[in-house]
Write a protein that holds these residues in place. Sequence first.
Motif, PDB file in Angstrom:
ATOM      1  N   THR A 245       0.835  -1.207   0.000  1.00  0.00           N
ATOM      2  CA  THR A 245       0.000   0.000   0.000  1.00  0.00           C
ATOM      3  C   THR A 245       0.865   1.251   0.000  1.00  0.00           C
ATOM      4  OG1 THR A 245      -1.634  -1.233   1.279  1.00  0.00           O
ATOM      5  CG2 THR A 245      -1.921   1.143   1.156  1.00  0.00           C
ATOM      6  N   ASP A 249       1.148   4.299  -2.556  1.00  0.00           N
ATOM      7  CA  ASP A 249       0.995   5.693  -2.114  1.00  0.00           C
ATOM      8  C   ASP A 249       2.162   6.539  -2.578  1.00  0.00           C
ATOM      9  OD1 ASP A 249      -1.388   5.073  -0.908  1.00  0.00           O
ATOM     10  OD2 ASP A 249      -0.544   4.874   1.110  1.00  0.00           O
ATOM     11  N   TYR A 253       2.016   9.682  -5.049  1.00  0.00           N
ATOM     12  CA  TYR A 253       2.469  11.020  -4.649  1.00  0.00           C
ATOM     13  C   TYR A 253       3.605  11.515  -5.550  1.00  0.00           C
ATOM     14  CZ  TYR A 253      -0.324  10.349  -0.438  1.00  0.00           C
ATOM     15  OH  TYR A 253      -1.343  10.146   0.442  1.00  0.00           O
ATOM     16  N   GLY A 271      -5.716  10.843   1.122  1.00  0.00           N
ATOM     17  CA  GLY A 271      -4.726   9.978   1.766  1.00  0.00           C
ATOM     18  C   GLY A 271      -3.951  10.669   2.868  1.00  0.00           C
ATOM     19  N   ASN A 506      -5.158   7.701   6.686  1.00  0.00           N
ATOM     20  CA  ASN A 506      -5.639   7.634   5.318  1.00  0.00           C
ATOM     21  C   ASN A 506      -7.024   8.264   5.183  1.00  0.00           C
ATOM     22  OD1 ASN A 506      -4.106   6.744   3.160  1.00  0.00           O
ATOM     23  ND2 ASN A 506      -5.460   5.023   2.746  1.00  0.00           N
TER      24      ASN A 506
END
Length: 587
Positions: A245, A249, A253, A271, A506
């Motif tokens: 995860t 992420d 980003y 997030g 999150n």
Amino acid sequence: MRPLPGAPGVAAAAALLLLLLPRARADEHEHTYQDKEEVVLWMNTVGPYHNRQETYKYFSLPFCVGSKKSISHYHETLGEALQGVELEFSGLDIKFKDDVMPATYCEIDLDKEKRDAFVYAIKNHYWYQMYIDDLPIWGIVGEADENGEDYYLWTYKKLEIGFNGNRIVDVNLTSEGKVKLVPNTKIQMSYSVKWKKSDVKFEDRFDKYLDPSFFQHRIHWFSIFNSFMMVIFLVGLVSMILMRTLRKDYARYSKEEEMDDMDRDLGDEYGWKQVHGDVFRPSSHPLIFSSLIGSGCQIFAVSFIVIIVAMIEDLYTERGSMLSTAIFVYAATSPVNGYFGGSLYARQGGRRWIKQMFIGAFLIPAMVCGTAFFINFIAIYYHASRAIPFGTMVAVCCICFFVILPLNLVGTILGRNLSGQPNFPCRVNAVPRPIPEKKWFMEPAVIVCLGGILPFGSIFIEMYFIFTSFWAYKIYYVYGFMMLVLVILCIVTVCVTIVCTYFLLNAEDYRWQWTSFLSAASTAIYVYMYSFYYYFFKTKMYGLFQTSFYFGYMAVFSTALGIMCGAIGYMGTSAFVRKIYTNVKID
């Protein structure tokens, strides 16, 4: 208790700490005897069998004392005083390797009042405890006939003492001489002593009191194995989920970093990165929060050290030694409390550090002493041996003020100077970000309630063995199991709180400090709920004193466990949060 020395300041504190540890064996506590040397039979306490902690002085029942009036040695520690040990000389003349034929040692003039006292004791299954050379001996006061109309007193104590060389290695008591209790009669109390050679080694003389079939049962091994497998599964699951995860992420980003401002504004931003300006905002009520974290770290240090000591030394062989060791270690680890609590409070911008130091230092002692003070009133009303003497209370208070507080101050100063700088990887925004609405199961209150289920599941079998050793008549000695369970509890707690915090962040909710602490600390709620089940279904306790003692000290145990788990959960989560925000680019 011996009177405390009058030396002020640090000298008095040092003397008090020395009282905590079991004294160096001297006099009869060398456990070596010459032929014909005096052997002391101590009478300890008497009380109902089903209420282990409801004990009274042996001579609170109208037993008579032997003819011998003087003894040469006496010994008591702070741990014994707190646990209600009341050693009184039996008056029986016993000499090493010197057999005593059956002989009368005293006579009870049984009037109606004394008979009623014995009848009450027999109805409530009173038993008594004695000591010879620190070896415990148990006996029953008497018994009733099948119809419950006539009551009988055991009047003959038949002692068989085993020796190996010049040491006592075994003691057995047989109660005989059943005499019917009839008012206005005289009852003769008698005893005999038989010495026999034994092959039992002195180091192994307590093995007969242990119960391997109970503590090393297959269920115990299976529970440890089950918890261990759960840890492996949980750690693997958390690692896999978070790594996959977080990788996604970070990729998302990084992709956003390459967009221009127009594309970023039109994009769907969500997030944990969005709360980077608030995630390191000081928690609400930082003074209380940092005090709880410091206390939890200290409780963990005390638990770890005491278990290590118990694994190395057989603390169960000395009366009150476990409690004395725990108090000593707690006092000695006070700098741990001050260091972690003081440094956290400084990083959160706290200014009232002296107040925080006082609260951190006295949080656990005040909770324990407050509960003990309340139960002490009931013990005094019952005239129980568990009533803590005034001198012992003064000694404990002196330890708090002259040992714990100064050491906590040292730790606080070190913590503020060495790790009190707020070196967060992200700047904290001046204006707090509004927290968006989220689904009900992502609310902090729900996370807190669910967070303690898995940690409790990893320890609840061990709780049964610990409860049984304390509230029933088992001697806990498998401290290797306890160390494994402590390690498993720490790992499970950290894993669960990290997952809970990740989902909370999150959802763009940055209130992770209290949530991580309370979700781990909620283990205490499940432990206390389990104590209710244990009381009603696993014991036969009754009466105000035993019930208040049980639920009072179970509340203290559960709270201390919760504070420890909360601190462990917070420390692990704090490292995780710092790590993920260090590895992401933030404008």
